[in-house]
Every structure is written in C-alpha cells, then in structure tokens.
Design a protein around this motif. Structure first.
Motif, PDB file in Angstrom:
ATOM      1  N   ALA A  45      -7.545  -3.690  -2.992  1.00 37.91           N
ATOM      2  CA  ALA A  45      -8.899  -3.790  -2.449  1.00 37.91           C
ATOM      3  C   ALA A  45      -9.200  -5.213  -1.989  1.00 37.91           C
ATOM      4  O   ALA A  45      -9.893  -5.423  -0.981  1.00 37.91           O
ATOM      5  N   ALA A  46      -8.672  -6.193  -2.702  1.00 40.32           N
ATOM      6  CA  ALA A  46      -8.920  -7.593  -2.346  1.00 40.32           C
ATOM      7  C   ALA A  46      -8.104  -8.033  -1.136  1.00 40.32           C
ATOM      8  O   ALA A  46      -8.422  -9.041  -0.495  1.00 40.32           O
ATOM      9  N   SER A  47      -7.060  -7.271  -0.798  1.00 38.57           N
ATOM     10  CA  SER A  47      -6.171  -7.684   0.291  1.00 38.57           C
ATOM     11  C   SER A  47      -6.798  -7.487   1.670  1.00 38.57           C
ATOM     12  O   SER A  47      -6.415  -8.154   2.627  1.00 38.57           O
ATOM     13  N   GLY A  48      -7.732  -6.534   1.776  1.00 39.47           N
ATOM     14  CA  GLY A  48      -8.335  -6.248   3.070  1.00 39.47           C
ATOM     15  C   GLY A  48      -7.424  -5.492   4.011  1.00 39.47           C
ATOM     16  O   GLY A  48      -7.713  -5.356   5.203  1.00 39.47           O
ATOM     17  N   CYS A  49      -6.327  -4.971   3.497  1.00 35.27           N
ATOM     18  CA  CYS A  49      -5.357  -4.241   4.313  1.00 35.27           C
ATOM     19  C   CYS A  49      -5.950  -2.912   4.790  1.00 35.27           C
ATOM     20  O   CYS A  49      -6.663  -2.228   4.052  1.00 35.27           O
ATOM     21  N   ALA A  50      -5.635  -2.537   6.031  1.00 33.13           N
ATOM     22  CA  ALA A  50      -6.184  -1.302   6.594  1.00 33.13           C
ATOM     23  C   ALA A  50      -5.723  -0.073   5.822  1.00 33.13           C
ATOM     24  O   ALA A  50      -6.474   0.895   5.658  1.00 33.13           O
ATOM     25  N   ALA A  62       0.832  -1.206   0.000  1.00 34.31           N
ATOM     26  CA  ALA A  62       0.000   0.000   0.000  1.00 34.31           C
ATOM     27  C   ALA A  62       0.866   1.255   0.000  1.00 34.31           C
ATOM     28  O   ALA A  62       0.563   2.241  -0.687  1.00 34.31           O
ATOM     29  N   GLY A  63       1.954   1.225   0.769  1.00 30.47           N
ATOM     30  CA  GLY A  63       2.859   2.372   0.787  1.00 30.47           C
ATOM     31  C   GLY A  63       3.543   2.583  -0.548  1.00 30.47           C
ATOM     32  O   GLY A  63       3.671   3.716  -1.031  1.00 30.47           O
ATOM     33  N   THR A  64       3.983   1.485  -1.169  1.00 34.22           N
ATOM     34  CA  THR A  64       4.620   1.583  -2.485  1.00 34.22           C
ATOM     35  C   THR A  64       3.633   2.108  -3.520  1.00 34.22           C
ATOM     36  O   THR A  64       3.961   2.969  -4.347  1.00 34.22           O
ATOM     37  N   GLN A 114      -4.920  -2.383 -12.020  1.00 26.91           N
ATOM     38  CA  GLN A 114      -4.534  -3.709 -11.536  1.00 26.91           C
ATOM     39  C   GLN A 114      -4.155  -3.655 -10.059  1.00 26.91           C
ATOM     40  O   GLN A 114      -4.620  -4.475  -9.251  1.00 26.91           O
ATOM     41  N   ILE A 115      -3.308  -2.688  -9.699  1.00 21.29           N
ATOM     42  CA  ILE A 115      -2.868  -2.573  -8.306  1.00 21.29           C
ATOM     43  C   ILE A 115      -4.047  -2.224  -7.403  1.00 21.29           C
ATOM     44  O   ILE A 115      -4.162  -2.737  -6.276  1.00 21.29           O
ATOM     45  N   ARG A 116      -4.954  -1.390  -7.878  1.00 20.93           N
ATOM     46  CA  ARG A 116      -6.117  -1.033  -7.066  1.00 20.93           C
ATOM     47  C   ARG A 116      -6.958  -2.271  -6.746  1.00 20.93           C
ATOM     48  O   ARG A 116      -7.401  -2.455  -5.604  1.00 20.93           O
TER      49      ARG A 116
END
Length: 450
Positions: free
Chosen positions: A428-433, A398-400, A422-424
C-alpha cells in the motif's frame, strides 16, 4: 508467576466454586484460631500463581482432601517444595518424574478446557527461561523411568503416538496452528496422559517419553502459531523434559530449536544464540545435518540483528555446509520441517539484516523454486515479495504477493497473518498500480476472524 494448573484441576474435580473454596478455607482457619477473610478474588490470585502465606496452603489441602475423599498434599496443589524448585514445567533435576507427569497433564486438561488465562500469560524470561535448557544439558540423567501402574503400555501404543504426531504436524502445515491446537490437545488428554500414568519398563518408558515429547512439541508449535507464547513455551519445556528422560539428545536439540525460533520472534537475540549453541554443543554427534543447518541459520539471523556481521556470515557458511550434507532418509521425523529451501529462507532473512539485498534475493528466489508444503510456500513467497519491495520492484512484488495471498486461503495461523499484514502495508505504501488488486486479495484472506 505461572498459572497454577494443578490447583485449578483439583478445584474443578472437587466441584467447588472459587467463592466456595475461599469460604471453606476461612472456616478451616477459624478451627485453628485464624481470622481469615478470603474471597473469590484471592482464589483467582492463587490460580494465577500467587502462593498464600502461613498456614493457608495447608488449609487448602485440608479442604480439598475433605471434598475429594483422598489425601491432598502441597505438591498436589502446586505449592510444595518441588513446585517451587522446579520453576517451570520442565522441572528441576531433583523433582520426580511422576510429579512432572502430573503437572504436565494438568496443563493439558486446562488447555483443553480453554482456560482463558493460559493463552494470555507471556513467555517467562531470565532464569525461568534458561533453567530448562540448562537442566536438559547437564546431569543428573534419569537412570530409570519405569513406572508401576494400572494397565501396561505396549509397543502398539507408542506406534499410535508416533502416527498421531505425524498426523497433527501435517494438519498444522495445511491448516495452521489455530485449527490444529484443540485437536492435538484433546488427543494428549485422551490418549497420551493415560499412557504416561500406565505401567511400563524402563526401555518402553523411554520410547513412550520420546513419542510423547514429539506430540507435545507440536502442541507447542500450534500454541506459538496462535500467539499464546507463554503456553507455547511451557509445552516446549515439557517436551524438553520428556526428551531428557527418553535419553534422545538429538530430540532435545530439536526442541531447543523451537525455543530458538520463539526467542527470535520475541526479539531476544542473545538468548537465541545461546540456546542454539547449547543444542549444538550438548547434542554433539547426535545432531543431524538438517537440525544443525537450521540452528546455524537461526544464529546468523540473531547475529545480524545484533549488528555482528562477521559472526552472522560465519554462521551462514556453517548452515550452508550442513545443508549440503542433508539426506532425507537419514533424518528423524521431527527434522522433516527442514525441507529444501528452508535454509535459503533463513539465510535470506539474515542477509536482509546485514543489508545485502542482492544476495538475500538470490537465496529467497532459490527457496521459492524449491518444493515446499503449503505453509512453507506462503512464507517463502512473503520473504521474496518483501525483498522485491525493498529493492523498489513493487510491480514484481505485487505479483509475488498475489500468489502468496491465494495460497494462504484456508490457513488459520497468526504467524502467516503477521506476514500478510506486513506485505499489505508495504504494498500500500509503494503506490504501485498493481498493489490495489493484490491488497484486495490479501484483505480477502484476512477477512475471516480467527
């Protein structure tokens, strides 16, 4: 079928509408005892590349000649034997260079006029895709490219074309192909086309063709970046034909590298490998380490997609060996895109295909640390973020990706937008905060339609 830009150009010059041309052809046919009932839809089909049967092509010539006040032949309307044998804008070896110039400049005019069918035509496949490369690689060569004509081409003209190529390449890197394409096509029509028709010696003509090839190649890159793949391919084929007539084999190898890039994107991995091999083989000692490194790296990506790990790793080794031999001051302007870290990006993508994520990440991180122009930086950050997500490090990804989204602002590029989307999706699928904030940044970069 490819659009008939020669016919379109003459119709526009004559000032007749499609319906009007159909009516004139019908009347001309009646004078020959033919009962023709063409409408504007038939003319639309001719402009898309369909060749009417029987005497109709001759009737079209007759009508246009009458309106233009000069002779018009089948080759002039894109329906002659040379057009049929050429198949593409690169032209067959037997097709005259002057005929190629007319076909090429007709395409530029149609592109500047924003003819909608040009941007929607898909890239050709099969023989039509392969023949321009085969013709570049094999005899006959152009023994004399001199041309009589109004005005004389000067060395200053060629210097201007070279400066323009550098200018538009830099614009492309900073703002993307969509914003740059109209500018470079306008320049081709206003400046390059008259020079190609001007008088010049053989030696000066070869320099002219080389300089023009570089410009046309950048126009193709911009079309590729705009998702106009058929148009991009035609520009690349034109650039390859001009490279051949210039006598610069290394330049031809560079143009083929652009075709390899497009073939990879379109998923034609076998053709990518074959084209790269043709460039490496035919350019021989004229190919520079930078170009050789890129070609080997792209072959590695293709082999990885085909599941041939041994060949992929062999190509990676060759790419890295050539990258170690690059000396910036000894490379031509065209290979300036092979900046430090580019081969690392290509190798990282190949290693992803091989499932070797740790090695892929090492190469991607190395690429990010290396200096790069704005466009290259976005691409490298996207690759690293993608690998971090594959390795389950969503917070770091997310930071990158946040840095990637910020740097992408102001660029009008379909290729970069593909990477952002693609990255979005992956974030979104990762569920990362942290993903929500980063996806908002990406959405902001994507908000303005192109």
């Amino acid at each position: 079928m490819e659009p008939n830009v020669l016919l379109e150009s003459l119709i526009e010059e004559s000032g007749v509408s499609r319906a009007g041309l159909a009516g004139h052809v019908n009347r001309a046919g009646r004078s020959r005892g033919l009962a023709l009932r063409y409408e504007h839809t038939a003319v639309s089909r001719w402009l898309k590349g369909q060749r009417p049967r029987g005497q109709v092509p001759d009737l079209i010539c007759e009508v246009l000649a009458g309106r233009l006040g000069r002779p018009v032949g089948l080759d002039d309307i894109g329906m002659g034997a040379s057009a049929a044998s050429a198949g593409t804008d690169a032209g067959a070896a037997s097709a005259s260079l002057s005929g190629f110039v007319e076909r090429a400049t007709a395409l530029w005019r149609s592109d500047e006029q924003q003819r909608p069918h040009l941007t929607t035509v898909p890239a050709v496949t099969g023989t039509s895709a392969v023949m321009p490369v085969w013709e570049w690689e094999n005899p006959p060569e152009d023994t004399d490219v001199s041309r009589p004509g109004p005005g004389r081409v000067s060395p200053a003209d060629i210097a201007m074309l070279k400066a323009a190529r550098d200018h538009y390449e830099q614009m492309y890197r900073k703002t993307g192909g969509i914003a740059t394409r109209s500018r470079i096509v306008r320049f081709l029509n206003a400046e390059a086309a008259p020079l190609l028709r001007g008088g010049h010696s053989d030696a000066l003509g070869r320099s002219l063709h080389r300089a023009t090839a570089g410009l046309v190649a950048v126009a193709g890159i911009c079309a590729y970046d705009s998702d106009a793949h058929g148009l991009a391919q035609r520009y690349f084929h034109q650039a390859l034909r001009l490279a051949k007539s210039s006598g610069d084999r290394g330049l031809g190898g560079y143009v083929i590298a652009l075709l390899v890039t497009q073939s990879l994107f379109l998923g034609d991995y076998r053709r990518s490998i074959a084209f790269a091999e043709a460039a490496l083989r035919a350019a021989g000692g004229h190919i520079t380490p930078a170009l050789a490194a890129d070609l080997h790296a792209m072959q590695a990506k293709a082999y990885a997609q085909l599941g041939d790990a041994a060949s992929a790793r062999a190509c990676i080794g060759r790419a890295e060996a050539q990258a170690g031999r690059i000396h910036t001051g000894r490379e031509p302007d065209e290979t300036g895109y092979v900046q430090p870290g580019l081969v690392d990006v290509q190798v990282a993508e190949a290693l992803i295909g091989l499932g070797d994520l740790p090695a892929a990440r090492e190469h991607a991180a190395s690429a990010v640390r290396a200096p790069a122009h704005d466009r290259g930086r976005v691409h490298r950050l996207a690759m690293l973020s993608h690998i971090e997500l594959l390795q389950g490090e969503a917070d770091r990804a997310a930071g990158t990706a946040a840095e990637m989204a910020v740097r992408a602002r102001g660029m009008e590029s379909q290729r970069l937008r593909d990477r952002l989307r693609q990255i979005r999706r992956e974030l979104a699928a990762s569920g990362c905060a942290d993903a929500v904030e980063t996806t908002d940044l990406i959405d902001e970069a994507l908000r303005v339609p192109l």
